[in-house]
Write an enzyme that holds these catalytic residues in place. Structure first.
Site, PDB file in Angstrom:
ATOM      1  N   GLY A  21       0.786  -1.442  -0.009  1.00 55.78           N
ATOM      2  CA  GLY A  21      -0.148  -0.004  -0.111  1.00 55.78           C
ATOM      3  C   GLY A  21       0.720   1.304  -0.023  1.00 55.78           C
ATOM      4  O   GLY A  21       0.450   2.345   0.669  1.00 55.78           O
ATOM      5  N   ALA A  22       2.081   1.461  -0.720  1.00 54.75           N
ATOM      6  CA  ALA A  22       2.672   2.515  -0.836  1.00 54.75           C
ATOM      7  C   ALA A  22       2.666   3.270  -1.717  1.00 54.75           C
ATOM      8  O   ALA A  22       3.597   4.359  -1.575  1.00 54.75           O
ATOM      9  CB  ALA A  22       4.078   1.791  -0.900  1.00 54.75           C
ATOM     10  N   ASN A  23       1.594   3.525  -2.458  1.00 51.98           N
ATOM     11  CA  ASN A  23       1.358   4.550  -3.406  1.00 51.98           C
ATOM     12  C   ASN A  23       0.272   5.483  -2.777  1.00 51.98           C
ATOM     13  O   ASN A  23       0.446   6.635  -3.430  1.00 51.98           O
ATOM     14  CB  ASN A  23       0.203   3.888  -4.346  1.00 51.98           C
ATOM     15  CG  ASN A  23      -0.973   3.353  -3.849  1.00 51.98           C
ATOM     16  OD1 ASN A  23      -1.194   2.338  -3.440  1.00 51.98           O
ATOM     17  ND2 ASN A  23      -2.071   4.283  -3.957  1.00 51.98           N
ATOM     18  N   GLY A  25      -0.911   7.713   1.514  1.00 48.33           N
ATOM     19  CA  GLY A  25      -0.835   7.468   2.822  1.00 48.33           C
ATOM     20  C   GLY A  25       0.377   7.322   3.527  1.00 48.33           C
ATOM     21  O   GLY A  25       1.443   7.601   3.320  1.00 48.33           O
ATOM     22  N   GLY A  27       1.698   4.318   3.637  1.00 43.66           N
ATOM     23  CA  GLY A  27       2.906   3.460   3.000  1.00 43.66           C
ATOM     24  C   GLY A  27       3.552   4.450   2.039  1.00 43.66           C
ATOM     25  O   GLY A  27       5.086   4.224   2.015  1.00 43.66           O
ATOM     26  N   SER A 144      -4.139  -1.092  14.881  1.00 40.18           N
ATOM     27  CA  SER A 144      -4.835   0.341  15.027  1.00 40.18           C
ATOM     28  C   SER A 144      -5.365   0.351  16.357  1.00 40.18           C
ATOM     29  O   SER A 144      -5.601  -0.676  17.176  1.00 40.18           O
ATOM     30  CB  SER A 144      -6.153   0.331  13.858  1.00 40.18           C
ATOM     31  OG  SER A 144      -6.866   1.331  14.325  1.00 40.18           O
ATOM     32  N   TYR A 169     -14.063  -3.978  10.887  1.00 36.21           N
ATOM     33  CA  TYR A 169     -12.643  -3.214  10.821  1.00 36.21           C
ATOM     34  C   TYR A 169     -11.972  -3.557  12.116  1.00 36.21           C
ATOM     35  O   TYR A 169     -10.712  -3.746  12.155  1.00 36.21           O
ATOM     36  CB  TYR A 169     -12.872  -2.019  10.558  1.00 36.21           C
ATOM     37  CG  TYR A 169     -11.459  -1.048  10.510  1.00 36.21           C
ATOM     38  CD1 TYR A 169     -10.557  -1.199   9.500  1.00 36.21           C
ATOM     39  CD2 TYR A 169     -11.090  -0.348  11.382  1.00 36.21           C
ATOM     40  CE1 TYR A 169      -9.279  -0.528   9.359  1.00 36.21           C
ATOM     41  CE2 TYR A 169      -9.703   0.521  11.441  1.00 36.21           C
ATOM     42  CZ  TYR A 169      -8.881   0.298  10.464  1.00 36.21           C
ATOM     43  OH  TYR A 169      -7.780   0.799  10.609  1.00 36.21           O
TER      44      TYR A 169
END
Length: 298
Positions: A21-23, A25, A27, A144, A169
């Protein structure tokens, strides 16, 4: 260390990290700092266009690793690509989904549990051998504050009888910490050179809130009063890079109610360290994903 920020990240030249998820936020911010410190960073992203834009914004030695955590076939392909790297010093399990309408993964799992836990469980298990080639390597699992309200529904794990997007979640985030607990225990028992670490960002302004309906309007305020995405990445960076971080440690902001500020040791719920729950989740995860990390229960 308490008070850890990006400024405390040591030189990472010669090291390689995979950040899911590095694209965007957390990440993106994590990958950016790692690259600035000299690391080679693999951006584990589903969308190649978003990955390309992220690479342009990060600079340094970065590469796109195609990865869809909602499809175990893609997870296996990504693990094979990462295993072909010369070395792998860190796997940062950062990607996640939050509050989507009821959706299922390619294998039929409820999306939040499927992506946030099961996809990362499989990726971790498939990469442990590669990570073990480099002494001092780490697996970072992102949880979280919401894990405090988690309570895994073993009788309806895939939300076939009912679905509360908020509760699911929380459950997936509790699963992240149970994974950390059991992974750390098994790694230590086997004498593995790999360490498991955990983190949470507090409350940060990121794209994770895109399914949060009207609450999205508060994100600019979150960035001002609590954590920006850049600040929210500090616990991740501490878990991945702090030489003084203890194996199995959990890191998070040290400000008001662990919602903001520099990183240090974070709190966990009693459920998050329940040995029986952790073992049960491990066994169920192996069965569902078909990936056995090969660590004896010892």
């Amino acid at each position: 260390m308490t008070g850890f920020t990006a400024a405390q990240v040591p030189d990472q030249a010669g090291r390689t990290f995979l950040v899911t998820g590095a694209n965007a936020g957390l990440g993106f911010e994590t990958a950016k700092v790692l690259a600035e410190k000299g690391a080679r960073v693999l951006l584990g992203c589903r969308d190649r266009h978003k990955a390309r834009r992220a690479m342009e914004g990060i600079g340094g030695e970065v590469a796109h690793l195609p990865l869809d955590l909602a499809d175990l076939g893609s997870v296996r392909e990504a693990a094979a690509m990462a295993s072909a790297e010369a070395r792998l010093d860190g796997l940062v399990n950062n990607a996640g989904v939050m509050f989507p309408p009821l959706t299922r993964t390619a294998q039929g799992f409820e999306l939040q549990m499927g992506v946030n836990h099961l996809g990362h469980f499989a990726l971790t298990g498939l990469l442990l051998g590669k990570l073990a080639e480099t002494p001092g390597s780490r697996v970072v699992i992102t949880a979280s504050l919401a894990h405090m309200r988690g309570a895994i529904d073993w009788d309806d794990l895939q939300a076939e009888r009912g679905y509360s997007r908020g509760q699911r979640y929380c459950d997936s985030k509790l699963a992240n910490l149970l994974h950390l607990h059991e992974l750390d225990r098994r790694l230590r028992a086997s004498g593995s050179p790999v360490s498991a670490m955990g983190c949470h960002p507090g409350v940060a302004a990121t794209e994770l809130m895109r399914h949060a309906g009207p609450f999205r309007v508060f994100m600019p305020v979150v960035g001002l009063l609590l954590n920006t995405a850049e600040q929210g990445a500090w616990p991740t960076l501490q878990a991945a890079c702090d030489p003084g971080a203890a194996p199995g440690g959990y890191h998070g902001p040290q400000g008001w109610r662990e919602m903001r500020g520099a990183s240090g040791v974070a709190r966990r719920s009693a459920s998050a360290t329940d040995a029986a729950l952790a073992r049960r989740l491990w066994d169920v995860s192996v069965e569902l994903t078909g990936v056995d990390p090969g660590l004896p229960p010892a």
